[in-house]
Design an enzyme around this catalytic site. Sequence first.
Site, short mmCIF file in Angstrom:
data_model
loop_
_atom_site.label_atom_id
_atom_site.label_comp_id
_atom_site.label_asym_id
_atom_site.label_seq_id
_atom_site.Cartn_x
_atom_site.Cartn_y
_atom_site.Cartn_z
CE1 TYR A 1 -1.55 1.28 -6.93
CE2 TYR A 1 -2.92 3.09 -7.70
CZ TYR A 1 -2.10 2.00 -7.97
OH TYR A 1 -1.83 1.66 -9.27
CB SER B 1 -1.16 5.13 -10.79
OG SER B 1 -2.57 5.13 -10.75
P1 NAD Z 1 -0.86 -7.07 -11.72
O1 NAD Z 1 -1.43 -7.41 -10.39
O2 NAD Z 1 -1.38 -7.79 -12.92
O3 NAD Z 1 0.74 -7.19 -11.69
C1 NAD Z 1 1.50 -6.76 -10.60
C2 NAD Z 1 2.66 -7.72 -10.40
O4 NAD Z 1 3.46 -7.25 -9.30
C3 NAD Z 1 2.17 -9.14 -10.04
O5 NAD Z 1 2.74 -10.10 -10.89
C4 NAD Z 1 2.63 -9.30 -8.61
O6 NAD Z 1 2.95 -10.64 -8.26
C5 NAD Z 1 3.86 -8.39 -8.57
N1 NAD Z 1 4.23 -8.09 -7.20
C6 NAD Z 1 3.38 -7.73 -6.19
N2 NAD Z 1 4.07 -7.66 -5.03
C7 NAD Z 1 5.36 -7.96 -5.31
C8 NAD Z 1 6.53 -8.08 -4.52
N3 NAD Z 1 6.50 -7.90 -3.19
N4 NAD Z 1 7.69 -8.41 -5.12
C9 NAD Z 1 7.72 -8.65 -6.46
N5 NAD Z 1 6.63 -8.57 -7.25
C10 NAD Z 1 5.47 -8.24 -6.69
O7 NAD Z 1 -1.11 -5.52 -11.87
P2 NAD Z 1 -0.68 -4.47 -13.00
O8 NAD Z 1 -1.86 -3.64 -13.24
O9 NAD Z 1 0.02 -5.11 -14.13
O10 NAD Z 1 0.35 -3.59 -12.15
C11 NAD Z 1 1.59 -3.14 -12.66
C12 NAD Z 1 1.81 -1.71 -12.23
O11 NAD Z 1 0.88 -0.88 -12.91
C13 NAD Z 1 1.60 -1.45 -10.74
O12 NAD Z 1 2.64 -0.62 -10.25
C14 NAD Z 1 0.28 -0.73 -10.69
O13 NAD Z 1 0.17 0.10 -9.57
C15 NAD Z 1 0.34 0.05 -11.99
N6 NAD Z 1 -0.94 0.55 -12.47
C16 NAD Z 1 -1.94 -0.32 -12.82
C17 NAD Z 1 -3.16 0.18 -13.27
C18 NAD Z 1 -4.28 -0.75 -13.66
O14 NAD Z 1 -5.41 -0.29 -13.83
N7 NAD Z 1 -4.03 -2.04 -13.85
C19 NAD Z 1 -3.36 1.55 -13.35
C20 NAD Z 1 -2.33 2.40 -12.99
C21 NAD Z 1 -1.12 1.90 -12.56
#
Ligand code: NAD
Length: 253
Positions: free
Chosen positions: A157, A144
């Site tokens: 985070y 991130s």
């Molecule tokens: P999201 O919430 O849409 O998806 C995250 C997924 O992880 C969900 O389906 C959730 O059920 C799953 N998850 C959570 N806890 C879990 C566990 N204990 N075991 C298995 N699965 C689990 O969010 P996203 O934005 O798609 O996140 C994906 C990655 O991208 C994350 O690592 C997040 O930190 C990173 N990220 C997101 C953003 C953003 O703005 N969306 C920015 C930077 C980084």
Amino acid sequence: MGDRFEGKVALITGAGSGIGRAVTLRLLDEGASVLAVDVDAAGLEDTAGFGALAHGDGELATAIADLSDPDACVTAVHTAVGRFGRLDVLGNVAGILVAAHATDVTREQYRKLMAINLDAPFFLSQAAIPHLLQSEGNIVNIASNAGLQGVPYVVAYCMSKGGVVQLTRALATEYLKTPLRVNAIAPAGTRTNIAATAAFPADLDAELAGRMVGHRGMTEPEEVAALFAYLASDEARSVTGAIYTIDNGLTAS
Ligand code: NAD
């Protein structure tokens, strides 16, 4: 769509939503077989529904697992290899966000976040590496912008994502003399469910909180998936230990 992943097998975590779902569908479209792992059964079912429309020749399998448990991480790798006979790509995508004043983060919130965001990628990598060495495969971690810069109200985070950046570099370095590659993507604001699940403090300083927001809008999960597919493909064979930002210039400015 191309066929860069014809005959290849990927394990993608967080596949029930957002970036993990987009990555799963992209790799399927390009011919991979994918084990899609998530704690959210309903989300995985939706991903499987979309996956049924994918164009590739590979198969989609799903596994419900709480990856905050290291044993579940090992089992997920065994499930992928047991089902498809090999593993070419590990995508560490699952993650959660805790938004709060630093002094308000509970020990339980802190431990859970670290277990999902940082411990799980480590234990999944440990279990996957012997198979990836055999297949000359690779790992792509989702870090991130918060792993590269300080962001207020998300201290744990930031710590976890800084750890993912270093996990990526350390593993890439340790395996430099092998074909195994390890890279990370550092997105910023991407249109997924993650922010919806984290309530920011009502009394936050809006000027400071503005650090989370770029000047050029949100990134779509499919854009992150396209970069993931490049990094995971043989086209990126010279790329290892890299942290690719996809953040509309946020960390550059
Ligand atoms: P999201 O919430 O849409 O998806 C995250 C997924 O992880 C969900 O389906 C959730 O059920 C799953 N998850 C959570 N806890 C879990 C566990 N204990 N075991 C298995 N699965 C689990 O969010 P996203 O934005 O798609 O996140 C994906 C990655 O991208 C994350 O690592 C997040 O930190 C990173 N990220 C997101 C953003 C953003 O703005 N969306 C920015 C930077 C980084």
